[in-house]
Scaffold this motif. Structure first.
Motif, PDB file in Angstrom:
ATOM      1  N   LYS A  75       0.083  -5.100   0.414  1.00 25.94           N
ATOM      2  CA  LYS A  75      -0.484  -6.252  -0.285  1.00 25.94           C
ATOM      3  C   LYS A  75      -0.496  -7.387   0.721  1.00 25.94           C
ATOM      4  N   HIS A  85      -5.072   3.776  -9.046  1.00 24.60           N
ATOM      5  CA  HIS A  85      -3.629   3.551  -9.287  1.00 24.60           C
ATOM      6  C   HIS A  85      -2.996   2.658  -8.219  1.00 24.60           C
ATOM      7  N   TYR A  86      -3.597   2.599  -7.038  1.00 21.36           N
ATOM      8  CA  TYR A  86      -3.047   1.716  -6.001  1.00 21.36           C
ATOM      9  C   TYR A  86      -3.237   0.248  -6.395  1.00 21.36           C
ATOM     10  N   GLU A  99      -3.286  -0.762  -9.466  1.00 23.07           N
ATOM     11  CA  GLU A  99      -2.281  -0.956 -10.521  1.00 23.07           C
ATOM     12  C   GLU A  99      -0.941  -1.347  -9.903  1.00 23.07           C
ATOM     13  N   MET A 100      -0.566  -0.649  -8.837  1.00 20.49           N
ATOM     14  CA  MET A 100       0.695  -0.952  -8.139  1.00 20.49           C
ATOM     15  C   MET A 100       0.676  -2.388  -7.636  1.00 20.49           C
ATOM     16  N   ILE A 152       3.915  -2.269  -0.375  1.00 26.23           N
ATOM     17  CA  ILE A 152       4.296  -2.074  -1.770  1.00 26.23           C
ATOM     18  C   ILE A 152       4.532  -0.607  -2.122  1.00 26.23           C
ATOM     19  N   TRP A 153       4.013   0.292  -1.293  1.00 27.80           N
ATOM     20  CA  TRP A 153       4.260   1.714  -1.566  1.00 27.80           C
ATOM     21  C   TRP A 153       4.041   2.537  -0.308  1.00 27.80           C
ATOM     22  N   ARG A 189       1.045  -4.847 -10.506  1.00 22.46           N
ATOM     23  CA  ARG A 189       2.381  -4.867 -11.112  1.00 22.46           C
ATOM     24  C   ARG A 189       3.483  -5.276 -10.161  1.00 22.46           C
ATOM     25  N   TYR A 190       3.177  -5.285  -8.857  1.00 21.15           N
ATOM     26  CA  TYR A 190       4.223  -5.495  -7.861  1.00 21.15           C
ATOM     27  C   TYR A 190       4.879  -6.856  -7.971  1.00 21.15           C
TER      28      TYR A 190
END
Length: 153
Positions: A15, A138-139, A141-142, A103-104, A145-146
């Motif tokens: 991000k 979905h990325y 979404e992450m 973030i992931w 929500r992060y």
């Protein structure tokens, strides 16, 4: 079989707070190409910026180092350069660096992206659609929500 040709693909999702600095965007773009990564950088002004890269372990490790260490995210920002000098000795409480946040990270059996691309989205819907077309919504979404765990202390 060499590790670089493993059947799993490593993935990083970043991000990025602000991509107004064209040099930063250039580095993100050129290095992804040079490391033969697939994925995308989606900039959506006023909403969010996301960088998703897929690749082998060595290239991913190098790219992570670029994003987390080598790019000076705070350069060329007008408001906060006068109080940056004394941050180096500050060992106890690191300044909240939210300019670029990983973030992931994880692995996937297949690559969702065929190539690397930088995209400018005019809206969040457009950004989501760009990812949805590649089975990667979905990325976003992450990203949505992060929350930085350090802000919950």
């Amino acid at each position: 079989r060499m590790a670089e040709n493993e059947m799993t693909t490593q993935i990083l999702v970043f991000k990025i707070k602000d991509l107004a600095n064209k040099r930063h965007l250039f580095k993100i773009d050129m290095n992804a190409q040079q490391f033969h990564l697939t994925g995308c950088c989606i900039t959506c002004i006023g909403v969010a910026n996301i960088v998703i890269v897929e690749g082998g372990p060595r290239a991913i490790k190098r790219y992570k180092k670029l994003m987390m260490r080598r790019i000076k995210w705070t350069e060329d920002t007008k408001d906060d350069d006068d109080d940056d000098d004394d941050d180096e000795e500050e060992v106890t409480v690191p300044k909240l660096q939210d300019h670029c946040v990983l973030i992931w990270e994880g692995v996937n059996k297949v690559r969702n992206f065929k190539n690397w691309k930088v995209t400018h989205a005019r809206s969040e819907q457009e950004a989501r659609r760009t990812l949805a077309d590649r089975g990667s919504e979905h990325y976003w979404e992450m990203l949505a929500r992060y929350r930085d765990p350090r802000t919950d202390i």
